[in-house]
Design a protein around this motif. Structure first.
Motif, PDB file in Angstrom:
ATOM      1  N   MET A  40      -4.484 -20.231  -2.284  1.00 37.75           N
ATOM      2  CA  MET A  40      -4.681 -19.232  -0.887  1.00 37.75           C
ATOM      3  C   MET A  40      -5.633 -18.738  -0.796  1.00 37.75           C
ATOM      4  O   MET A  40      -6.205 -17.299  -0.877  1.00 37.75           O
ATOM      5  N   VAL A  89      -9.226  -5.125  -6.233  1.00 34.74           N
ATOM      6  CA  VAL A  89      -8.353  -5.243  -6.808  1.00 34.74           C
ATOM      7  C   VAL A  89      -7.724  -6.133  -6.744  1.00 34.74           C
ATOM      8  O   VAL A  89      -7.046  -6.570  -6.262  1.00 34.74           O
ATOM      9  N   GLU A  90      -7.292  -6.419  -8.161  1.00 30.98           N
ATOM     10  CA  GLU A  90      -6.239  -7.951  -8.948  1.00 30.98           C
ATOM     11  C   GLU A  90      -5.215  -7.092 -10.096  1.00 30.98           C
ATOM     12  O   GLU A  90      -6.062  -6.625 -10.535  1.00 30.98           O
ATOM     13  N   PHE A  91      -4.231  -7.182  -9.326  1.00 32.02           N
ATOM     14  CA  PHE A  91      -3.305  -6.704 -10.504  1.00 32.02           C
ATOM     15  C   PHE A  91      -3.228  -8.200 -11.919  1.00 32.02           C
ATOM     16  O   PHE A  91      -3.003  -7.456 -12.749  1.00 32.02           O
ATOM     17  N   SER A 119      -2.512  -2.502  -7.152  1.00 32.54           N
ATOM     18  CA  SER A 119      -3.443  -1.301  -5.320  1.00 32.54           C
ATOM     19  C   SER A 119      -1.791  -0.140  -5.775  1.00 32.54           C
ATOM     20  O   SER A 119      -2.815   1.130  -4.935  1.00 32.54           O
ATOM     21  N   ASP A 141      -4.870  -8.839   1.231  1.00 38.15           N
ATOM     22  CA  ASP A 141      -4.464 -10.302   0.673  1.00 38.15           C
ATOM     23  C   ASP A 141      -4.248 -10.708   0.152  1.00 38.15           C
ATOM     24  O   ASP A 141      -4.249 -11.099  -0.514  1.00 38.15           O
ATOM     25  N   HIS A 142      -3.408  -9.123  -0.791  1.00 42.01           N
ATOM     26  CA  HIS A 142      -2.442  -8.930  -2.014  1.00 42.01           C
ATOM     27  C   HIS A 142      -0.694  -9.384  -1.111  1.00 42.01           C
ATOM     28  O   HIS A 142      -0.996  -9.838  -0.465  1.00 42.01           O
ATOM     29  N   TRP A 143       0.404  -9.004  -2.142  1.00 44.80           N
ATOM     30  CA  TRP A 143       1.424  -8.906  -2.353  1.00 44.80           C
ATOM     31  C   TRP A 143       2.033  -8.951  -0.676  1.00 44.80           C
ATOM     32  O   TRP A 143       1.545  -7.468  -0.205  1.00 44.80           O
ATOM     33  N   LYS A 144       3.066  -9.718   0.046  1.00 41.83           N
ATOM     34  CA  LYS A 144       2.381  -9.454   1.521  1.00 41.83           C
ATOM     35  C   LYS A 144       3.905  -8.311   2.037  1.00 41.83           C
ATOM     36  O   LYS A 144       3.003  -7.561   2.724  1.00 41.83           O
ATOM     37  N   ASP A 169      -4.948 -10.189   5.941  1.00 44.82           N
ATOM     38  CA  ASP A 169      -4.259 -11.321   5.798  1.00 44.82           C
ATOM     39  C   ASP A 169      -3.561 -12.528   5.896  1.00 44.82           C
ATOM     40  O   ASP A 169      -2.276 -11.169   5.918  1.00 44.82           O
ATOM     41  N   ASN A 170      -2.574 -13.283   6.691  1.00 49.74           N
ATOM     42  CA  ASN A 170      -1.616 -14.302   6.225  1.00 49.74           C
ATOM     43  C   ASN A 170      -0.482 -13.393   7.068  1.00 49.74           C
ATOM     44  O   ASN A 170       0.642 -13.617   6.916  1.00 49.74           O
ATOM     45  N   PRO A 174       2.364 -16.393   5.001  1.00 49.67           N
ATOM     46  CA  PRO A 174       3.801 -15.863   4.548  1.00 49.67           C
ATOM     47  C   PRO A 174       3.504 -14.924   5.756  1.00 49.67           C
ATOM     48  O   PRO A 174       5.194 -14.889   5.720  1.00 49.67           O
ATOM     49  N   GLU A 199      -5.378 -21.592   5.348  1.00 51.29           N
ATOM     50  CA  GLU A 199      -6.180 -22.330   4.451  1.00 51.29           C
ATOM     51  C   GLU A 199      -5.865 -23.443   4.402  1.00 51.29           C
ATOM     52  O   GLU A 199      -4.614 -23.924   3.394  1.00 51.29           O
TER      53      GLU A 199
HETATM   54  O1  LIG Z   1       1.071 -14.609  -1.561  1.00 45.96           O
HETATM   55  C1  LIG Z   1      -0.470 -14.690  -1.005  1.00 45.96           C
HETATM   56  N1  LIG Z   1      -1.189 -13.707  -2.102  1.00 45.96           N
HETATM   57  C2  LIG Z   1      -1.157 -12.666  -2.363  1.00 45.96           C
HETATM   58  C3  LIG Z   1      -0.867 -12.925  -3.781  1.00 45.96           C
HETATM   59  C4  LIG Z   1       0.589 -14.287  -4.353  1.00 45.96           C
HETATM   60  C5  LIG Z   1       0.491 -14.247  -5.994  1.00 45.96           C
HETATM   61  C6  LIG Z   1      -0.027 -13.744  -7.008  1.00 45.96           C
HETATM   62  C7  LIG Z   1      -1.314 -12.479  -6.938  1.00 45.96           C
HETATM   63  C8  LIG Z   1      -1.748 -11.802  -7.221  1.00 45.96           C
HETATM   64  N2  LIG Z   1      -2.096 -10.831  -7.048  1.00 45.96           N
HETATM   65  C9  LIG Z   1      -2.706  -9.352  -6.792  1.00 45.96           C
HETATM   66  C10 LIG Z   1      -1.213  -8.991  -6.408  1.00 45.96           C
HETATM   67  C11 LIG Z   1      -0.578  -7.441  -6.575  1.00 45.96           C
HETATM   68  C12 LIG Z   1      -1.753  -7.064  -6.072  1.00 45.96           C
HETATM   69  N3  LIG Z   1      -1.334  -4.929  -6.038  1.00 45.96           N
HETATM   70  N4  LIG Z   1      -3.027  -4.895  -5.664  1.00 45.96           N
HETATM   71  C13 LIG Z   1      -3.478  -5.924  -5.513  1.00 45.96           C
HETATM   72  C14 LIG Z   1      -2.651  -6.859  -6.430  1.00 45.96           C
HETATM   73  C15 LIG Z   1      -3.484  -8.218  -6.552  1.00 45.96           C
HETATM   74  C16 LIG Z   1      -1.160 -12.099  -5.329  1.00 45.96           C
HETATM   75  C17 LIG Z   1      -0.521 -15.517  -0.409  1.00 45.96           C
HETATM   76  C18 LIG Z   1      -0.008 -16.380  -0.107  1.00 45.96           C
HETATM   77  C19 LIG Z   1       0.086 -17.729   1.216  1.00 45.96           C
HETATM   78  C20 LIG Z   1       1.279 -19.080   0.776  1.00 45.96           C
HETATM   79  C21 LIG Z   1       1.715 -19.483  -0.080  1.00 45.96           C
HETATM   80  C22 LIG Z   1       2.252 -20.783  -0.015  1.00 45.96           C
HETATM   81  C23 LIG Z   1       2.047 -20.767   1.224  1.00 45.96           C
HETATM   82  F1  LIG Z   1       2.971 -21.922   1.491  1.00 45.96           F
HETATM   83  C24 LIG Z   1       1.624 -20.765   2.357  1.00 45.96           C
HETATM   84  C25 LIG Z   1       0.644 -19.537   2.085  1.00 45.96           C
HETATM   85  C26 LIG Z   1      -1.453 -17.348   1.626  1.00 45.96           C
HETATM   86  C27 LIG Z   1      -1.971 -16.651   1.297  1.00 45.96           C
HETATM   87  O2  LIG Z   1      -3.165 -16.324   2.244  1.00 45.96           O
HETATM   88  C28 LIG Z   1      -1.956 -15.678   0.627  1.00 45.96           C
HETATM   89  O3  LIG Z   1      -3.209 -14.733   0.347  1.00 45.96           O
END
Ligand SMILES: O=C(NCc1cccc(CNc2ccc3[nH]ncc3c2)c1)c1cc(-c2ccc(F)cc2)cc(O)c1O
Ligand SMILES: [Mg+2]
Length: 214
Positions: A40, A89-91, A119, A141-144, A169-170, A174, A199
């Protein structure tokens, strides 16, 4: 169970990319994710749109919410002028560990501060911890479902100023329906959609650019 997907991506970067060469790191990740296994990253369809917005804004201070493996971190940081700073920022600690190594392979560690955490917890501490009064550019680009609460938090913390640019992004896949509705209907933002592709796929996706009007 062996290496994780992010760890396999890191290995591909260490094997195929030249240390200190951000473009080769970007190319190595895109090749791996297009031909070996999907991941992703904002990718090589939406990536040039990200590049053009970053170049146009030329931010002194930039914030990225959601580092993942650092692909977009490298895309943004490689375009920053000397003395500019990117906070990302990354969780997820496992993602953060891989991202640090990918950012270092690109030679961009001096332009990037990677903060582990959520965040919602970090944003209220940014002024005191980093001495930043506002962000010129924010990449979401984090949790939508966090996009909308987090820009409201940025507003409430006084971290946006007239002209600050948000790029999300996205917004199609999603999808971020509540966020889109807000930035497209709020008098405090001028919003613009850049149609592209999810992507490494033929599915529609896109980036939403929103300028804060103050
Ligand atoms: O969901 C997405 N990305 C976010 C994400 C996802 C998982 C874990 C994290 C953990 N990181 C995180 C969490 C919370 C946070 N709070 N502050 C910072 C911070 C950091 C972040 C995503 C999904 C798809 C996608 C998937 C499948 C599909 F079929 C189509 C498309 C495409 C993308 O481009 C995406 O960006
Ligand atoms: Mg994304």
């Amino acid at each position: 169970t062996g290496l994780s997907r992010p760890q396999r991506m890191l290995k591909a970067v260490q094997k195929n990319a030249t240390k200190g060469d951000p473009q080769s790191v970007i190319a190595a990740i895109d090749y791996y994710c297009r031909h070996k296994e999907w991941a992703m990253n904002v990718g090589d369809d939406k990536g040039p749109i990200l590049d053009s917005v970053v170049s146009e804004v030329n931010p002194s201070t930039a914030l990225e919410l959601g580092t993942y493996c650092g692909y977009s971190t490298v895309r943004i940081a490689r375009l920053l002028s000397p003395g500019s700073k990117l906070i990302t920022v990354e969780f997820n600690p496992a993602y953060a560990a891989v991202a640090r190594q990918i950012i270092a392979h690109a030679g961009l560690q001096n332009k990037v501060t990677l903060v582990e955490g959520g965040s919602g917890d970090l944003i209220p501490k940014i002024k005191e911890q980093f001495g930043i009064t506002s962000f010129d550019f924010v990449f979401l680009d984090h949790w939508k479902d966090r996009y909308l609460p987090d820009i409201k938090l940025l507003e409430d913390c006084g971290l946006l100023k007239k002209g600050s640019v948000l790029l999300a992004d996205n917004v199609i896949c999603p999808g971020t329906p509540e966020y889109l509705e807000y930035v497209r209907n709020s008098p405090r933002y001028k919003s613009q959609y850049f149609q592209s592709y999810l992507e490494y796929t033929k599915a529609e996706d896109g980036l939403e650019k929103s300028v804060f009007l103050g």
